[in-house]
Design a protein around this motif. Sequence first.
Motif, PDB file in Angstrom:
ATOM      1  N   GLN A   1      79.913  59.014 -17.596  1.00 20.10           N
ATOM      2  CA  GLN A   1      81.009  58.912 -18.541  1.00 20.10           C
ATOM      3  C   GLN A   1      81.027  60.139 -19.454  1.00 20.10           C
ATOM      4  OE1 GLN A   1      80.335  55.416 -20.872  1.00 20.10           O
ATOM      5  NE2 GLN A   1      78.351  56.084 -21.631  1.00 20.10           N
ATOM      6  N   LEU A   2      82.221  60.510 -19.876  1.00 16.19           N
ATOM      7  CA  LEU A   2      82.359  61.617 -20.820  1.00 16.19           C
ATOM      8  C   LEU A   2      82.098  61.098 -22.232  1.00 16.19           C
ATOM      9  CD1 LEU A   2      85.527  63.525 -19.555  1.00 16.19           C
ATOM     10  CD2 LEU A   2      83.193  64.409 -19.632  1.00 16.19           C
ATOM     11  N   THR A   3      81.186  61.735 -22.946  1.00 14.32           N
ATOM     12  CA  THR A   3      80.891  61.332 -24.313  1.00 14.32           C
ATOM     13  C   THR A   3      81.021  62.548 -25.241  1.00 14.32           C
ATOM     14  OG1 THR A   3      78.517  61.757 -24.043  1.00 14.32           O
ATOM     15  CG2 THR A   3      79.306  59.534 -23.570  1.00 14.32           C
ATOM     16  N   PRO A   4      81.458  62.328 -26.484  1.00 13.26           N
ATOM     17  CA  PRO A   4      81.600  63.457 -27.415  1.00 13.26           C
ATOM     18  C   PRO A   4      80.250  64.019 -27.829  1.00 13.26           C
ATOM     19  CG  PRO A   4      82.042  61.379 -28.526  1.00 13.26           C
ATOM     20  CD  PRO A   4      81.903  61.056 -27.078  1.00 13.26           C
ATOM     21  N   CYS A   5      80.180  65.332 -27.936  1.00 12.38           N
ATOM     22  CA  CYS A   5      78.953  65.987 -28.377  1.00 12.38           C
ATOM     23  C   CYS A   5      78.831  65.878 -29.897  1.00 12.38           C
ATOM     24  CB  CYS A   5      78.950  67.453 -27.954  1.00 12.38           C
ATOM     25  SG  CYS A   5      80.149  68.465 -28.871  1.00 12.38           S
ATOM     26  N   ARG A   6      77.752  66.416 -30.471  1.00 17.59           N
ATOM     27  CA  ARG A   6      77.526  66.285 -31.913  1.00 17.59           C
ATOM     28  C   ARG A   6      78.611  66.991 -32.718  1.00 17.59           C
ATOM     29  NH1 ARG A   6      74.119  70.223 -30.008  1.00 17.59           N
ATOM     30  NH2 ARG A   6      73.735  72.104 -31.257  1.00 17.59           N
ATOM     31  N   TYR A   7      79.123  68.099 -32.195  1.00 18.12           N
ATOM     32  CA  TYR A   7      80.170  68.814 -32.911  1.00 18.12           C
ATOM     33  C   TYR A   7      81.486  68.043 -32.863  1.00 18.12           C
ATOM     34  CZ  TYR A   7      76.966  72.792 -32.824  1.00 18.12           C
ATOM     35  OH  TYR A   7      75.873  73.612 -32.993  1.00 18.12           O
TER      36      TYR A   7
ATOM     37  N   CYS B   1      74.216  75.143 -27.916  1.00 18.21           N
ATOM     38  CA  CYS B   1      75.587  75.487 -28.277  1.00 18.21           C
ATOM     39  C   CYS B   1      75.711  75.633 -29.795  1.00 18.21           C
ATOM     40  CB  CYS B   1      76.540  74.401 -27.774  1.00 18.21           C
ATOM     41  SG  CYS B   1      78.270  74.696 -28.170  1.00 18.21           S
ATOM     42  N   GLN B   2      76.512  76.610 -30.243  1.00 19.89           N
ATOM     43  CA  GLN B   2      76.690  76.881 -31.668  1.00 19.89           C
ATOM     44  C   GLN B   2      77.973  76.274 -32.238  1.00 19.89           C
ATOM     45  OE1 GLN B   2      74.251  78.525 -33.538  1.00 19.89           O
ATOM     46  NE2 GLN B   2      73.158  78.168 -31.622  1.00 19.89           N
ATOM     47  N   GLY B   3      78.757  75.628 -31.407  1.00 23.39           N
ATOM     48  CA  GLY B   3      79.998  75.033 -31.906  1.00 23.39           C
ATOM     49  C   GLY B   3      80.991  74.789 -30.787  1.00 23.39           C
ATOM     50  N   LEU B   4      82.087  74.100 -31.104  1.00 23.79           N
ATOM     51  CA  LEU B   4      83.082  73.754 -30.094  1.00 23.79           C
ATOM     52  C   LEU B   4      83.684  74.991 -29.429  1.00 23.79           C
ATOM     53  CD1 LEU B   4      84.961  70.831 -31.880  1.00 23.79           C
ATOM     54  CD2 LEU B   4      83.376  70.663 -29.961  1.00 23.79           C
ATOM     55  N   HIS B   5      83.739  76.103 -30.164  1.00 19.67           N
ATOM     56  CA  HIS B   5      84.304  77.328 -29.598  1.00 19.67           C
ATOM     57  C   HIS B   5      83.439  77.888 -28.474  1.00 19.67           C
ATOM     58  CE1 HIS B   5      81.353  78.680 -32.545  1.00 19.67           C
ATOM     59  NE2 HIS B   5      81.334  79.853 -31.954  1.00 19.67           N
ATOM     60  N   GLN B   6      82.156  77.432 -28.413  1.00 20.71           N
ATOM     61  CA  GLN B   6      81.250  77.904 -27.360  1.00 20.71           C
ATOM     62  C   GLN B   6      81.072  76.888 -26.240  1.00 20.71           C
ATOM     63  OE1 GLN B   6      77.416  79.135 -28.778  1.00 20.71           O
ATOM     64  NE2 GLN B   6      78.177  81.015 -29.717  1.00 20.71           N
TER      65      GLN B   6
END
Length: 300
Positions: A91-97, A65-70
Amino acid sequence: MEQVQFNFPLTKEQEEQRQKRFEKLKNSETMRQWLKRNRCDEHFLWEHSVKMEQLLTRYETCQSCQGLHQCAYAKKGYVLDLTFEQVLLEQLTPCRYMRKKMQELAHLQNYRYCDLSEAQLLINLETLDVSKESNDYKTMLKQVVLSAFKKQKGVYLYGKPGVGKTYLAAGIANHFAKQGQKVAFVNVVRLIQDLKGMFGDSDAIAKRMELLMRVPVLVLDDLGGENITKWSRDEILLPLLDARMEAGLFTCFTSNYQYGDLQRQYQYASGIEEEMNALRFLERVKALSCEIFVKGSSRR
């Protein structure tokens, strides 16, 4: 009573598919790191190969993935992760972006009131690229930073629409919020509209006014752009500025009008000329700020 167990033998094709999945998982550095974090061994991969393959697919999707928009998932910026604590837990965890975004917006917790967009919350005047700016703009920016950041006095940023007054004011507000100070960024047009909508609820109006009177750092954006009435001038803005002036609290303004023109804007609030009331109002603005002209072409 003896418990009944159901064991369904796998077909040869299913066994081959399972072995293939296992080999893929075993050779994945991502899976090896997961096993290490969760204190599991390769036997765990074998027993839970379907679940773990699904997890690996999600990880690989995120890595490309290239960013939250993708983001490919329903909840943008969050991936369905697995952890092992005697049982497998999803569980839902936040991605690096998303983690980066959360870090960049951590100062939002210090905003008591915020009329800024997410993009404006990311404005940082200390890292602003001015390499292509004019010398006049650089001089103005230096004046803003020296006056505001050292809290010598609030600033009154005026100039034509679109020259970047709100941008600079947002940078000032963000600076103090990142320092841990409580901040309010208020669009005056929206504030007056909101307070009008609260007619009949004096407690709600008093609560809003108390917050703005006491918050250590306040930005009043687009002063003079609201629908000016005797009520908005004499019962809302004047008491607000009075309280902040008496408490010596840091206050900044943006406006399309320089000081003299601002006085004329507020002089006919009731439909008749009230020069003294407008002058009283302006004197409080002056006491709280130093006037700085923001020059340039539209940045919108």
